[in-house]
Design a protein around this motif. Structure first.
Motif, PDB file in Angstrom:
ATOM      1  N   UNK A   4      -2.291  13.370   2.981  1.00  0.00           N
ATOM      2  CA  UNK A   4      -3.557  13.130   2.319  1.00  0.00           C
ATOM      3  C   UNK A   4      -4.243  14.369   1.799  1.00  0.00           C
ATOM      4  N   UNK A   5      -3.590  15.517   1.852  1.00  0.00           N
ATOM      5  CA  UNK A   5      -4.216  16.743   1.365  1.00  0.00           C
ATOM      6  C   UNK A   5      -3.235  17.501   0.493  1.00  0.00           C
ATOM      7  N   UNK A   6      -3.790  18.286  -0.416  1.00  0.00           N
ATOM      8  CA  UNK A   6      -2.971  19.184  -1.207  1.00  0.00           C
ATOM      9  C   UNK A   6      -2.644  18.614  -2.570  1.00  0.00           C
ATOM     10  N   UNK A   7      -1.908  19.396  -3.318  1.00  0.00           N
ATOM     11  CA  UNK A   7      -1.512  18.988  -4.661  1.00  0.00           C
ATOM     12  C   UNK A   7      -0.009  18.857  -4.714  1.00  0.00           C
ATOM     13  N   UNK A   8       0.429  17.853  -5.412  1.00  0.00           N
ATOM     14  CA  UNK A   8       1.856  17.641  -5.618  1.00  0.00           C
ATOM     15  C   UNK A   8       2.123  17.992  -7.072  1.00  0.00           C
ATOM     16  N   UNK A  40      -1.475   7.017   3.266  1.00  0.00           N
ATOM     17  CA  UNK A  40      -2.273   7.981   4.025  1.00  0.00           C
ATOM     18  C   UNK A  40      -2.042   7.824   5.525  1.00  0.00           C
ATOM     19  N   UNK A  41      -2.331   8.882   6.270  1.00  0.00           N
ATOM     20  CA  UNK A  41      -2.163   8.854   7.727  1.00  0.00           C
ATOM     21  C   UNK A  41      -3.015   7.753   8.347  1.00  0.00           C
ATOM     22  N   UNK A  42      -4.240   7.591   7.847  1.00  0.00           N
ATOM     23  CA  UNK A  42      -5.119   6.525   8.326  1.00  0.00           C
ATOM     24  C   UNK A  42      -5.153   5.444   7.248  1.00  0.00           C
ATOM     25  N   UNK A  43      -4.233   4.508   7.340  1.00  0.00           N
ATOM     26  CA  UNK A  43      -4.093   3.467   6.323  1.00  0.00           C
ATOM     27  C   UNK A  43      -5.170   2.395   6.404  1.00  0.00           C
ATOM     28  N   UNK A  44      -6.130   2.545   7.320  1.00  0.00           N
ATOM     29  CA  UNK A  44      -7.210   1.563   7.411  1.00  0.00           C
ATOM     30  C   UNK A  44      -8.369   1.906   6.474  1.00  0.00           C
ATOM     31  N   UNK A  61       3.084  -2.848 -10.897  1.00  0.00           N
ATOM     32  CA  UNK A  61       3.209  -4.007 -10.031  1.00  0.00           C
ATOM     33  C   UNK A  61       3.131  -3.613  -8.579  1.00  0.00           C
ATOM     34  N   UNK A  62       3.373  -4.578  -7.727  1.00  0.00           N
ATOM     35  CA  UNK A  62       3.342  -4.372  -6.283  1.00  0.00           C
ATOM     36  C   UNK A  62       4.768  -4.204  -5.768  1.00  0.00           C
ATOM     37  N   UNK A  63       4.876  -3.939  -4.470  1.00  0.00           N
ATOM     38  CA  UNK A  63       6.193  -3.925  -3.846  1.00  0.00           C
ATOM     39  C   UNK A  63       6.675  -2.586  -3.349  1.00  0.00           C
ATOM     40  N   UNK A  64       5.813  -1.583  -3.364  1.00  0.00           N
ATOM     41  CA  UNK A  64       6.224  -0.271  -2.862  1.00  0.00           C
ATOM     42  C   UNK A  64       5.940  -0.166  -1.367  1.00  0.00           C
ATOM     43  N   UNK A  65       6.796   0.555  -0.667  1.00  0.00           N
ATOM     44  CA  UNK A  65       6.529   0.862   0.741  1.00  0.00           C
ATOM     45  C   UNK A  65       5.627   2.096   0.858  1.00  0.00           C
ATOM     46  N   UNK A  66       5.378   2.764  -0.267  1.00  0.00           N
ATOM     47  CA  UNK A  66       4.501   3.934  -0.324  1.00  0.00           C
ATOM     48  C   UNK A  66       3.186   3.517  -0.972  1.00  0.00           C
ATOM     49  N   UNK A  67       2.246   4.431  -1.083  1.00  0.00           N
ATOM     50  CA  UNK A  67       1.002   4.133  -1.786  1.00  0.00           C
ATOM     51  C   UNK A  67       1.308   3.880  -3.262  1.00  0.00           C
ATOM     52  N   UNK A  68       2.046   4.821  -3.865  1.00  0.00           N
ATOM     53  CA  UNK A  68       2.472   4.703  -5.266  1.00  0.00           C
ATOM     54  C   UNK A  68       3.880   5.258  -5.373  1.00  0.00           C
ATOM     55  N   UNK A  69       4.722   4.599  -6.157  1.00  0.00           N
ATOM     56  CA  UNK A  69       6.014   5.187  -6.508  1.00  0.00           C
ATOM     57  C   UNK A  69       6.463   4.636  -7.843  1.00  0.00           C
ATOM     58  N   UNK A  70       7.292   5.392  -8.501  1.00  0.00           N
ATOM     59  CA  UNK A  70       7.803   4.971  -9.793  1.00  0.00           C
ATOM     60  C   UNK A  70       8.247   6.165 -10.602  1.00  0.00           C
ATOM     61  N   UNK A  71       8.139   6.031 -11.918  1.00  0.00           N
ATOM     62  CA  UNK A  71       8.572   7.111 -12.787  1.00  0.00           C
ATOM     63  C   UNK A  71       7.800   7.084 -14.098  1.00  0.00           C
ATOM     64  N   UNK A  72       7.807   8.240 -14.746  1.00  0.00           N
ATOM     65  CA  UNK A  72       7.228   8.386 -16.072  1.00  0.00           C
ATOM     66  C   UNK A  72       8.314   8.972 -16.954  1.00  0.00           C
ATOM     67  N   UNK A  73       8.574   8.302 -18.068  1.00  0.00           N
ATOM     68  CA  UNK A  73       9.583   8.770 -19.022  1.00  0.00           C
ATOM     69  C   UNK A  73       8.830   9.235 -20.270  1.00  0.00           C
ATOM     70  N   UNK A  74       9.115  10.462 -20.723  1.00  0.00           N
ATOM     71  CA  UNK A  74       8.390  11.026 -21.857  1.00  0.00           C
ATOM     72  C   UNK A  74       9.284  11.994 -22.616  1.00  0.00           C
ATOM     73  N   UNK A  75       8.943  12.235 -23.887  1.00  0.00           N
ATOM     74  CA  UNK A  75       9.718  13.183 -24.695  1.00  0.00           C
ATOM     75  C   UNK A  75       8.837  14.229 -25.380  1.00  0.00           C
ATOM     76  N   UNK A  76       7.604  14.361 -24.933  1.00  0.00           N
ATOM     77  CA  UNK A  76       6.691  15.405 -25.413  1.00  0.00           C
ATOM     78  C   UNK A  76       6.301  16.213 -24.180  1.00  0.00           C
ATOM     79  N   UNK A 120      -2.329   0.086   2.456  1.00  0.00           N
ATOM     80  CA  UNK A 120      -3.671   0.687   2.585  1.00  0.00           C
ATOM     81  C   UNK A 120      -4.554   0.081   1.511  1.00  0.00           C
ATOM     82  N   UNK A 121      -5.849  -0.154   1.809  1.00  0.00           N
ATOM     83  CA  UNK A 121      -6.750  -0.651   0.779  1.00  0.00           C
ATOM     84  C   UNK A 121      -6.903   0.402  -0.317  1.00  0.00           C
ATOM     85  N   UNK A 122      -7.015  -0.074  -1.577  1.00  0.00           N
ATOM     86  CA  UNK A 122      -7.005   0.835  -2.702  1.00  0.00           C
ATOM     87  C   UNK A 122      -8.038   0.414  -3.727  1.00  0.00           C
TER      88      UNK A 122
END
Length: 127
Positions: A4-8, A40-44, A61-76, A120-122
């Motif tokens: 829950x901290x820092x930059x990725x 997050x560590x505290x998912x409540x 859509x829904x269905x991730x076991x994480x908070x967010x997952x997926x991909x971004x495809x770009x050519x710029x 986790x609520x979002x």
């Protein structure tokens, strides 16, 4: 790094070598950037999720076991996304923090494919 901290950083130095506002941006090779944000560590406690992107094709859509997952495809190159996590706020941002400057090319590709978890609520906003 604590949960829950820092930059990725998903690569590059934001703002480095950006064109001016009226400059024609150039397309380049197709890139695919993975997006993965753990629960997050505290998912409540609610998490504020902000998607900040320009003109894009978005499939979400829904269905991730994480908070967010997926991909971004770009050519710029200026479309490269970053993920920033501060406390209970997660921002997925397209391009540099100052915004994308320039005119996108006609053959631009900017496709976001994201899945959200229910562990986790979002509070989700798209800007």
């Amino acid at each position: 790094m604590a949960a829950g901290r820092g930059a990725h950083s998903l690569g590059g130095m934001p703002g480095a070598g950006l064109p001016s506002a009226g400059t024609q941006l150039k397309s380049g090779p197709m890139q695919t950037q993975a997006i993965s944000v753990p629960l997050p560590a505290d998912a409540s406690k609610p998490v504020q999720v902000v998607l900040r992107l320009g003109a894009a094709e978005v499939a979400a859509g829904a269905g991730s076991s994480k908070l967010i997952e997926g991909s971004v495809q770009y050519n710029v190159a200026e479309f490269q996304p970053t993920v920033n996590t501060t406390g209970s706020k997660v921002e997925v941002v397209q391009g540099p923090s100052g915004g994308i400057r320039g005119i996108p090319p006609k053959d631009m590709v900017n496709k976001w494919n994201l899945r959200f978890g229910s562990g986790a609520p979002m509070d989700l906003s798209v800007e």
